[in-house]
Design a protein around this motif. Structure first.
Motif, PDB file in Angstrom:
ATOM      1  N   SER A   1       0.808  -1.217   0.000  1.00  0.00           N
ATOM      2  CA  SER A   1       0.000   0.000   0.000  1.00  0.00           C
ATOM      3  C   SER A   1       0.842   1.269   0.000  1.00  0.00           C
ATOM      4  CB  SER A   1      -0.920   0.013   1.228  1.00  0.00           C
ATOM      5  OG  SER A   1      -1.769  -1.118   1.235  1.00  0.00           O
ATOM      6  N   ASP A   2       0.357   2.255  -0.754  1.00  0.00           N
ATOM      7  CA  ASP A   2       0.841   3.634  -0.612  1.00  0.00           C
ATOM      8  C   ASP A   2       2.320   3.794  -0.945  1.00  0.00           C
ATOM      9  OD1 ASP A   2      -0.565   5.940  -0.110  1.00  0.00           O
ATOM     10  OD2 ASP A   2       0.117   6.135   1.950  1.00  0.00           O
ATOM     11  N   ILE A   3       2.784   3.182  -2.012  1.00  0.00           N
ATOM     12  CA  ILE A   3       4.212   3.282  -2.317  1.00  0.00           C
ATOM     13  C   ILE A   3       4.567   4.701  -2.766  1.00  0.00           C
ATOM     14  CG2 ILE A   3       4.326   0.846  -2.952  1.00  0.00           C
ATOM     15  CD1 ILE A   3       4.738   1.830  -5.909  1.00  0.00           C
ATOM     16  N   ILE A   4       5.784   5.110  -2.423  1.00  0.00           N
ATOM     17  CA  ILE A   4       6.255   6.445  -2.814  1.00  0.00           C
ATOM     18  C   ILE A   4       7.499   6.362  -3.689  1.00  0.00           C
ATOM     19  CG2 ILE A   4       5.271   7.610  -0.816  1.00  0.00           C
ATOM     20  CD1 ILE A   4       8.100   7.572   0.426  1.00  0.00           C
ATOM     21  N   ALA A   5       8.079   5.172  -3.835  1.00  0.00           N
ATOM     22  CA  ALA A   5       9.269   5.008  -4.673  1.00  0.00           C
ATOM     23  C   ALA A   5       9.396   3.548  -5.076  1.00  0.00           C
ATOM     24  CB  ALA A   5      10.529   5.460  -3.939  1.00  0.00           C
ATOM     25  N   VAL A   6      10.034   3.331  -6.226  1.00  0.00           N
ATOM     26  CA  VAL A   6      10.284   1.985  -6.754  1.00  0.00           C
ATOM     27  C   VAL A   6      11.786   1.749  -6.764  1.00  0.00           C
ATOM     28  CG1 VAL A   6      10.090   0.471  -8.766  1.00  0.00           C
ATOM     29  CG2 VAL A   6       8.209   2.033  -8.182  1.00  0.00           C
ATOM     30  N   GLU A   7      12.232   0.703  -6.066  1.00  0.00           N
ATOM     31  CA  GLU A   7      13.650   0.347  -6.087  1.00  0.00           C
ATOM     32  C   GLU A   7      13.940  -0.695  -7.162  1.00  0.00           C
ATOM     33  OE1 GLU A   7      15.354  -0.661  -2.361  1.00  0.00           O
ATOM     34  OE2 GLU A   7      14.884   1.279  -1.435  1.00  0.00           O
ATOM     35  N   SER A   8      13.005  -1.610  -7.342  1.00  0.00           N
ATOM     36  CA  SER A   8      13.112  -2.625  -8.392  1.00  0.00           C
ATOM     37  C   SER A   8      11.721  -3.189  -8.620  1.00  0.00           C
ATOM     38  CB  SER A   8      14.092  -3.738  -7.984  1.00  0.00           C
ATOM     39  OG  SER A   8      13.557  -4.487  -6.905  1.00  0.00           O
ATOM     40  N   ALA A   9      11.624  -4.166  -9.482  1.00  0.00           N
ATOM     41  CA  ALA A   9      10.307  -4.716  -9.822  1.00  0.00           C
ATOM     42  C   ALA A   9       9.626  -5.388  -8.640  1.00  0.00           C
ATOM     43  CB  ALA A   9      10.441  -5.704 -10.981  1.00  0.00           C
ATOM     44  N   ASP A  10      10.400  -5.748  -7.603  1.00  0.00           N
ATOM     45  CA  ASP A  10       9.791  -6.406  -6.447  1.00  0.00           C
ATOM     46  C   ASP A  10      10.047  -5.682  -5.126  1.00  0.00           C
ATOM     47  OD1 ASP A  10      12.433  -6.950  -5.953  1.00  0.00           O
ATOM     48  OD2 ASP A  10      12.235  -9.130  -5.923  1.00  0.00           O
TER      49      ASP A  10
ATOM     50  N   PHE B   1       9.855  -1.901  -2.991  1.00  0.00           N
ATOM     51  CA  PHE B   1       9.206  -0.591  -3.010  1.00  0.00           C
ATOM     52  C   PHE B   1       9.377   0.101  -1.660  1.00  0.00           C
ATOM     53  CE2 PHE B   1       7.018  -3.830  -5.417  1.00  0.00           C
ATOM     54  CZ  PHE B   1       6.998  -3.285  -6.694  1.00  0.00           C
ATOM     55  N   GLN B   2       9.231   1.424  -1.665  1.00  0.00           N
ATOM     56  CA  GLN B   2       9.260   2.193  -0.432  1.00  0.00           C
ATOM     57  C   GLN B   2       7.866   2.718  -0.130  1.00  0.00           C
ATOM     58  OE1 GLN B   2      12.192   5.299  -0.552  1.00  0.00           O
ATOM     59  NE2 GLN B   2      13.891   3.897  -0.967  1.00  0.00           N
ATOM     60  N   ARG B   3       7.517   2.695   1.151  1.00  0.00           N
ATOM     61  CA  ARG B   3       6.226   3.228   1.575  1.00  0.00           C
ATOM     62  C   ARG B   3       6.371   3.875   2.957  1.00  0.00           C
ATOM     63  NH1 ARG B   3       3.282   0.115   5.176  1.00  0.00           N
ATOM     64  NH2 ARG B   3       1.397   1.125   4.427  1.00  0.00           N
ATOM     65  N   PRO B   4       5.641   4.954   3.207  1.00  0.00           N
ATOM     66  CA  PRO B   4       5.742   5.617   4.517  1.00  0.00           C
ATOM     67  C   PRO B   4       4.991   4.845   5.597  1.00  0.00           C
ATOM     68  CG  PRO B   4       4.141   6.738   3.132  1.00  0.00           C
ATOM     69  CD  PRO B   4       4.738   5.654   2.292  1.00  0.00           C
ATOM     70  N   ILE B   5       5.539   4.868   6.812  1.00  0.00           N
ATOM     71  CA  ILE B   5       4.866   4.291   7.974  1.00  0.00           C
ATOM     72  C   ILE B   5       4.961   5.284   9.123  1.00  0.00           C
ATOM     73  CG2 ILE B   5       5.243   1.898   7.285  1.00  0.00           C
ATOM     74  CD1 ILE B   5       7.593   1.780   9.225  1.00  0.00           C
ATOM     75  N   TYR B   6       4.191   5.039  10.181  1.00  0.00           N
ATOM     76  CA  TYR B   6       4.178   5.929  11.344  1.00  0.00           C
ATOM     77  C   TYR B   6       3.937   7.373  10.926  1.00  0.00           C
ATOM     78  CZ  TYR B   6       6.253   1.804  13.521  1.00  0.00           C
ATOM     79  OH  TYR B   6       6.490   0.517  13.950  1.00  0.00           O
ATOM     80  N   ALA B   7       2.858   7.568  10.169  1.00  0.00           N
ATOM     81  CA  ALA B   7       2.449   8.907   9.717  1.00  0.00           C
ATOM     82  C   ALA B   7       3.554   9.615   8.948  1.00  0.00           C
ATOM     83  CB  ALA B   7       1.989   9.764  10.889  1.00  0.00           C
TER      84      ALA B   7
ATOM     85  N   ASN C   1       6.783   9.316   9.388  1.00  0.00           N
ATOM     86  CA  ASN C   1       8.010   9.572  10.141  1.00  0.00           C
ATOM     87  C   ASN C   1       9.100   8.542   9.865  1.00  0.00           C
ATOM     88  OD1 ASN C   1       7.476  11.968  11.833  1.00  0.00           O
ATOM     89  ND2 ASN C   1       5.767  10.735  12.534  1.00  0.00           N
ATOM     90  N   ALA C   2       8.749   7.465   9.195  1.00  0.00           N
ATOM     91  CA  ALA C   2       9.734   6.463   8.787  1.00  0.00           C
ATOM     92  C   ALA C   2       9.325   5.920   7.425  1.00  0.00           C
ATOM     93  CB  ALA C   2       9.815   5.329   9.812  1.00  0.00           C
ATOM     94  N   ILE C   3      10.306   5.473   6.673  1.00  0.00           N
ATOM     95  CA  ILE C   3      10.051   4.899   5.360  1.00  0.00           C
ATOM     96  C   ILE C   3      10.438   3.426   5.399  1.00  0.00           C
ATOM     97  CG2 ILE C   3      10.536   5.014   2.886  1.00  0.00           C
ATOM     98  CD1 ILE C   3       9.117   7.486   4.003  1.00  0.00           C
ATOM     99  N   ALA C   4       9.502   2.556   5.079  1.00  0.00           N
ATOM    100  CA  ALA C   4       9.757   1.121   5.053  1.00  0.00           C
ATOM    101  C   ALA C   4      10.086   0.688   3.630  1.00  0.00           C
ATOM    102  CB  ALA C   4       8.542   0.357   5.564  1.00  0.00           C
ATOM    103  N   THR C   5      11.068  -0.181   3.493  1.00  0.00           N
ATOM    104  CA  THR C   5      11.377  -0.802   2.203  1.00  0.00           C
ATOM    105  C   THR C   5      10.784  -2.199   2.217  1.00  0.00           C
ATOM    106  OG1 THR C   5      13.421   0.464   1.979  1.00  0.00           O
ATOM    107  CG2 THR C   5      13.208  -1.496   0.618  1.00  0.00           C
ATOM    108  N   VAL C   6       9.896  -2.470   1.263  1.00  0.00           N
ATOM    109  CA  VAL C   6       9.131  -3.711   1.236  1.00  0.00           C
ATOM    110  C   VAL C   6       9.480  -4.502  -0.011  1.00  0.00           C
ATOM    111  CG1 VAL C   6       6.817  -4.714   1.245  1.00  0.00           C
ATOM    112  CG2 VAL C   6       7.249  -2.571   2.463  1.00  0.00           C
ATOM    113  N   GLN C   7       9.808  -5.779   0.164  1.00  0.00           N
ATOM    114  CA  GLN C   7      10.074  -6.662  -0.970  1.00  0.00           C
ATOM    115  C   GLN C   7       9.005  -7.739  -1.017  1.00  0.00           C
ATOM    116  OE1 GLN C   7      13.706  -9.099  -0.938  1.00  0.00           O
ATOM    117  NE2 GLN C   7      14.016  -8.560  -3.082  1.00  0.00           N
ATOM    118  N   SER C   8       8.484  -8.002  -2.192  1.00  0.00           N
ATOM    119  CA  SER C   8       7.423  -8.985  -2.357  1.00  0.00           C
ATOM    120  C   SER C   8       7.843 -10.059  -3.356  1.00  0.00           C
ATOM    121  CB  SER C   8       6.146  -8.307  -2.865  1.00  0.00           C
ATOM    122  OG  SER C   8       5.180  -9.274  -3.230  1.00  0.00           O
ATOM    123  N   HIS C   9       7.568 -11.315  -2.993  1.00  0.00           N
ATOM    124  CA  HIS C   9       7.860 -12.433  -3.894  1.00  0.00           C
ATOM    125  C   HIS C   9       6.572 -13.016  -4.489  1.00  0.00           C
ATOM    126  CE1 HIS C   9      12.062 -12.341  -2.828  1.00  0.00           C
ATOM    127  NE2 HIS C   9      11.758 -12.434  -1.539  1.00  0.00           N
TER     128      HIS C   9
END
Length: 310
Positions: free
Chosen positions: A112-121, A123-129, A131-139
């Motif tokens: 949800s709510d991605i703000i940047a793409v690092e690769s095809a799998d 992505f970056q998305r904001p968390i904690y309103a 205040n932090a950016i999570a990097t999420v990888q999906s398989h």
């Protein structure tokens, strides 16, 4: 790798948020297709075909898609889902209503709510309103994603020459029924796409003051009007005006925050604005921490003077 973007529209015009979602799709890489699911939305399909970088438009036309009910749109997406590596929608009220249904049916985890793409799998998305950016990888084999529109500059709405292909609409889910829609009509720019926004908070004291103080300034700037959650909860303005984590996420060229303290919830919705101007009588207000320009003063004297000067 082929990516499907679910178009957001009103059966007559393509919403700008779709162009931001297309930009995210292009950052992932591969062919980009747009699905236009609606009724008598031929003009929308043609507009989608002209979007820069789009190679194909799937047009599903049926009466049960006219109201954009999430269950029916999801059924139409699912009919073609196996052909795509990624399914994207803008993180608007519409997109966030449709994509969880698609992800659940595909048995995949929505990103949800991605703000940047690092690769095809990845992505970056904001968390904690924000205040932090999570990097999420999906398989997951098919990735279902919503795109924060402020994270990606909209692609050009002209310049493409995609093929429009008519596809069958999915079945009517029959689990919901469209009853009515109340739409707030504004003479001003739409809040989420405005280049300039003037927002007011609890410091204005009343809805009457909100109108009296902010409208002349907004008129001079050609700006949309916004508000903090505190102003909305106090009944100064309708919910449509709310900017923040539980309201609209905006990133205009100029954001003017008047009488807004700067709670985390509000900052999450506007801190990506290019230039932030804060006007508040409290020099310790958190809003000054994100503002490019700050003015400590009584808004009831400062704003009329500013509007008159402009």
């Amino acid at each position: 790798m082929t990516i499907l973007v679910i178009a957001e529209h009103d059966n007559s015009a393509l919403k700008v948020a779709t162009l931001n979602a297309v930009a995210a799709a292009q950052a992932i890489g591969g062919d980009v297709h747009i699905l236009v699911a609606g009724f008598n939305a031929h003009g929308v399909a043609e507009a989608a075909a002209r979007v820069a970088g789009v190679t194909r438009v799937l047009h599903a036309d049926s009466p049960h898609l006219e109201a954009g009910l999430a269950e029916n749109v999801a059924e139409t997406v699912l009919a073609s889902a196996a052909n795509y590596s990624h399914i994207l929608a803008a993180a608007t009220a519409s997109g966030k209503n449709v994509t969880p249904r698609i992800a659940a049916r595909l048995d995949v985890a929505q990103i949800s709510d991605i703000i940047a793409v690092e690769s095809a799998d990845t992505f970056q998305r904001p968390i904690y309103a924000g205040n932090a950016i999570a990097t999420v990888q999906s398989h997951d084999g098919i990735k279902v994603i919503t795109v924060r529109t402020t994270g990606f500059d909209a692609v050009a709405h002209e310049g493409g020459a995609a093929v429009v292909e008519t596809v069958a609409a999915g079945p009517d889910a029959g689990t919901s029924q469209f009853v009515s829609r109340e739409v707030t009509k504004l003479d001003r720019p739409e809040l989420t796409s405005a280049n300039t926004i003037v927002s007011g908070g609890r410091g204005l004291g009343s809805g009457e003051n909100y109108t009296k103080v902010l409208e002349p300034l907004a008129d001079k700037l050609g700006a949309a009007l916004g508000a903090s959650r505190a102003a909305v909860d106090a009944g100064f303005v309708p919910n449509d005006y709310q900017v923040g984590q539980t309201g609209k996420i905006v990133a205009p060229q100029l954001y003017v925050a008047i009488g807004i303290s700067g709670a985390i919830q509000h900052l999450a919705g506007m801190k990506d604005s290019k230039v932030i101007v804060a006007i508040n009588k409290d020099p310790e207000a958190p809003i000054f921490g994100v503002a490019d320009y700050g003015l400590v003063g009584d808004l009831f004297s400062v704003i009329p003077e500013l509007a008159e000067t402009l």
